[in-house]
Design an enzyme around this catalytic site. Structure first.
Site, mmCIF file in Angstrom:
data_model
loop_
_atom_site.group_PDB
_atom_site.id
_atom_site.type_symbol
_atom_site.label_atom_id
_atom_site.label_comp_id
_atom_site.label_asym_id
_atom_site.label_seq_id
_atom_site.Cartn_x
_atom_site.Cartn_y
_atom_site.Cartn_z
ATOM 1 N N LYS A 113 2.983 8.708 41.355
ATOM 2 C CA LYS A 113 3.879 8.007 42.422
ATOM 3 C C LYS A 113 2.922 7.825 43.702
ATOM 4 C CE LYS A 113 7.957 7.398 40.624
ATOM 5 N NZ LYS A 113 9.430 6.929 40.598
ATOM 6 N N LYS A 193 6.010 2.405 31.061
ATOM 7 C CA LYS A 193 7.579 2.596 31.152
ATOM 8 C C LYS A 193 8.489 1.678 31.931
ATOM 9 C CE LYS A 193 9.695 5.785 33.525
ATOM 10 N NZ LYS A 193 10.396 6.887 34.428
ATOM 11 N N LYS A 196 12.443 0.872 37.280
ATOM 12 C CA LYS A 196 13.434 0.115 38.230
ATOM 13 C C LYS A 196 12.406 -0.644 39.140
ATOM 14 C CE LYS A 196 16.794 3.440 38.330
ATOM 15 N NZ LYS A 196 16.273 4.786 38.736
HETATM 16 N N1 AQP Z 1 11.873 3.580 30.306
HETATM 17 C C1 AQP Z 1 12.509 4.574 29.865
HETATM 18 N N2 AQP Z 1 12.726 5.052 28.854
HETATM 19 C C2 AQP Z 1 13.476 6.189 28.589
HETATM 20 N N3 AQP Z 1 14.207 6.618 29.541
HETATM 21 C C3 AQP Z 1 13.917 6.419 30.887
HETATM 22 N N4 AQP Z 1 14.376 6.794 31.801
HETATM 23 C C4 AQP Z 1 14.168 6.148 32.985
HETATM 24 N N5 AQP Z 1 13.198 5.121 32.481
HETATM 25 C C5 AQP Z 1 13.209 5.279 31.063
HETATM 26 C C6 AQP Z 1 15.529 8.059 32.078
HETATM 27 O O1 AQP Z 1 16.376 7.493 32.898
HETATM 28 C C7 AQP Z 1 17.085 8.878 33.483
HETATM 29 C C8 AQP Z 1 17.287 8.261 34.972
HETATM 30 O O2 AQP Z 1 16.311 8.076 35.464
HETATM 31 P P1 AQP Z 1 15.673 7.830 37.286
HETATM 32 O O3 AQP Z 1 16.537 6.758 37.576
HETATM 33 O O4 AQP Z 1 16.212 9.325 37.840
HETATM 34 O O5 AQP Z 1 14.175 8.032 37.524
HETATM 35 P P2 AQP Z 1 12.975 7.359 36.624
HETATM 36 O O6 AQP Z 1 12.876 7.843 35.396
HETATM 37 O O7 AQP Z 1 12.099 7.312 37.894
HETATM 38 O O8 AQP Z 1 13.692 5.953 36.385
HETATM 39 P P3 AQP Z 1 12.773 4.627 36.750
HETATM 40 O O9 AQP Z 1 13.627 3.408 36.183
HETATM 41 O O10 AQP Z 1 11.262 4.569 36.239
HETATM 42 O O11 AQP Z 1 12.955 4.676 38.181
HETATM 43 P P4 AQP Z 1 12.053 4.544 39.715
HETATM 44 O O12 AQP Z 1 11.282 3.123 39.399
HETATM 45 O O13 AQP Z 1 12.771 4.390 40.865
HETATM 46 O O14 AQP Z 1 11.118 5.599 39.378
HETATM 47 C C9 AQP Z 1 15.964 9.852 33.524
HETATM 48 O O15 AQP Z 1 16.641 10.813 32.347
HETATM 49 C C10 AQP Z 1 14.844 9.134 32.812
HETATM 50 O O16 AQP Z 1 13.953 9.665 31.862
#
Ligand code: AQP
Length: 325
Positions: A113, A193, A196
Site C-alpha cells: 500500500k 488480486k 476495489k
Molecule cells: N481478490 C480477492 N480474493 C479473495 N478474497 C478477497 N478479499 C478481498 N479481495 C479478495 C477478501 O474480502 C474481505 C474484505 O476485504 P476488504 O474490503 O477489507 O479489503 P481488501 O482485501 O483490501 O479488499 P480490496 O478489494 O483489495 O480493497 P482495497 O482495494 O480497498 O484494498 C477480506 O476478507 C479479503 O480477504
C-alpha cells in the site's frame, strides 16, 4: 456452551466485487448461524487511503446494503459500522504500546500500500494491523474468516494477544483463521488480486451488459492466439472463475474442450458470464429492494452498533483493569 465469537470486517473503499464475494461474503453467509457472528463495515480502516468525506456515508450505506443483499441476516448475525463504537480506537491505542515497530515494518500489505499510495503514507496505514487486532480482540473473537492477504495480519493479532496475556494476565482468547475455499481471486488482468482500488474487478451490482463488456477484454491464456490452439486451463483466470460458479462436471468438460482446441475463449467467457449473471441476479434484486428502504439498512447498522457497544465496553473495562488504567 455458547457459540464461539466470529469477527470479520470489510472496507467501504469502493464497490464490493466478486473477489470479496467468493473470498469472504459467500462464506460469511453460509456460516453466520454457526457462530456468534459479528460483521463490521470498517470505515476507520478505509481512512488510511485518500477518500472523499462526503462520499463515505454513501459508501458505508452501499456496502451494508450489498452485504445484506448477499444474505447476511440481522436475525442471525450482528452487522455494524466500526466508527459507531469508540472501543475500536481506544483498544487500538492500548495495543500500539505493546506492538514493536519492527513487527509492523514486516507487514507486506503495508509495503504494497505504501508503494501504491506514495503521496499519502500516513501513520494509520502503518498501524492498520493494530486496529485490525483491536477489532478482533474487542469482542474476544476466537474465529476470524480471512482471505490470503489477511493471514499475516491475523498472525500479528495472535502475537499481540499472547504478548498482552503474558504481560497483563489472561484477558483474550487466541483467534484462529478460517480460510475460505477461494482465498485469492485474481482480477481481470489475470495477475493482481482482484481489488476495489485496482480497476480490475467485477462489481456485485454491475449490470449484465457491463459484466459482459469487462469479461470480453479479460485476460485468459496468454499462449493461446487462435481458437484452434490448444489451451492451458490451469493458467487461465477465467477457468479458475468457472470453478467457482460452474458444476465440477461442466468444468471438466470445459478443461477437456479447451485443451483440445475445441472451445474458444470467447465462448468460454460467454458461458461464464451467463453463470455469473444468473448468480448475481437475486443479489441485485434484493439490493434494489433495500436501496428503496435506506432507513431499514440504517436501523440494522444502529441496532448492531447498540449490541456491540455494550460488549465493547465490557472488554475496555477488563483491559483498563488489567493494564492499571
Ligand atoms: N481478490 C480477492 N480474493 C479473495 N478474497 C478477497 N478479499 C478481498 N479481495 C479478495 C477478501 O474480502 C474481505 C474484505 O476485504 P476488504 O474490503 O477489507 O479489503 P481488501 O482485501 O483490501 O479488499 P480490496 O478489494 O483489495 O480493497 P482495497 O482495494 O480497498 O484494498 C477480506 O476478507 C479479503 O480477504
Amino acid at each position: 456452551m455458547g457459540k464461539k465469537v466470529l469477527f470479520s470486517g470489510i472496507q467501504p473503499t469502493g464497490e464490493l466485487h466478486i473477489g470479496n464475494y467468493l473470498g469472504a461474503i459467500k462464506n460469511w453467509v453460509k456460516i453466520q448461524s454457526d457462530y456468534d457472528s459479528i460483521f463490521c463495515v470498517v470505515d476507520l480502516h478505509a481512512q488510511t487511503i485518500e477518500y472523499d468525506q462526503k462520499e463515505m456515508p454513501r459508501r458505508v450505506q452501499k456496502t451494508a446494503t450489498v452485504l445484506l443483499a448477499c444474505g447476511l441476516d440481522p436475525e442471525r448475525c450482528t452487522l455494524f459500522k466500526q466508527s459507531y463504537i469508540p472501543g475500536h480506537s481506544e483498544l487500538m491505542w492500548r495495543l500500539t504500546t505493546i506492538t514493536p515497530i519492527g513487527d509492523l515494518e514486516r507487514m507486506t500489505q503495508y509495503k504494497d500500500k505504501a508503494q501504491q499510495h506514495r503521496d499519502n503514507i500516513n501513520a494509520g496505514l502503518f498501524t492498520y494491523p493494530v486496529l485490525m487486532a483491536a477489532d478482533i480482540m474487542l469482542y474476544k473473537a476466537e474465529v476470524v474468516p480471512v482471505g490470503d492477504d489477511q493471514v499475516q495480519h491475523l498472525e500479528l493479532t495472535r502475537e499481540i494477544v499472547r504478548r498482552f496475556n503474558h504481560r497483563f494476565g489472561e484477558v483474550f482468547p487466541e483467534p484462529k483463521p478460517l480460510l475460505s475455499t477461494a482465498p485469492r481471486i485474481r482480477g481481470l488482468d489475470g495477475k493482481a488480486k482482484m481489488s476495489k482500488s485496482l480497476n480490475n474487478a467485477i462489481g456485485l451490482t454491475e449490470s449484465p451488459d457491463s459484466i459482459r463488456k469487462k469479461l470480453a477484454s479479460a485476460f485468459t491464456d496468454p499462449a493461446r492466439l487462435r481458437r484452434s490452439d490448444p489451451g492451458h486451463p490451469e493458467v487461465c483466470n477465467i477457468f479458475t472463475l468457472h470453478g467457482q460458479f460452474s458444476p465440477p462436471a461442466r468444468c471438466a468438460e470445459i478443461a477437456g474442450a479447451c485443451t483440445a482446441g475445441m472451445l474458444g475463449c470467447v465462448d468460454c467467457k460467454r458461458e461464464f458470464a451467463d453463470r455469473l449473471i444468473a448468480e448475481l441476479e437475486p443479489i441485485q434484486a434484493r439490493a434494489a429492494e433495500l436501496r428503496a428502504k435506506p432507513e431499514r439498512v440504517q436501523e440494522i447498522l444502529r441496532e448492531g452498533g447498540r449490541r456491540c457497544r455494550a460488549r465493547s465496553e465490557r472488554t475496555i473495562a477488563d483491559v483498563n483493569r488489567a493494564m492499571g488504567l
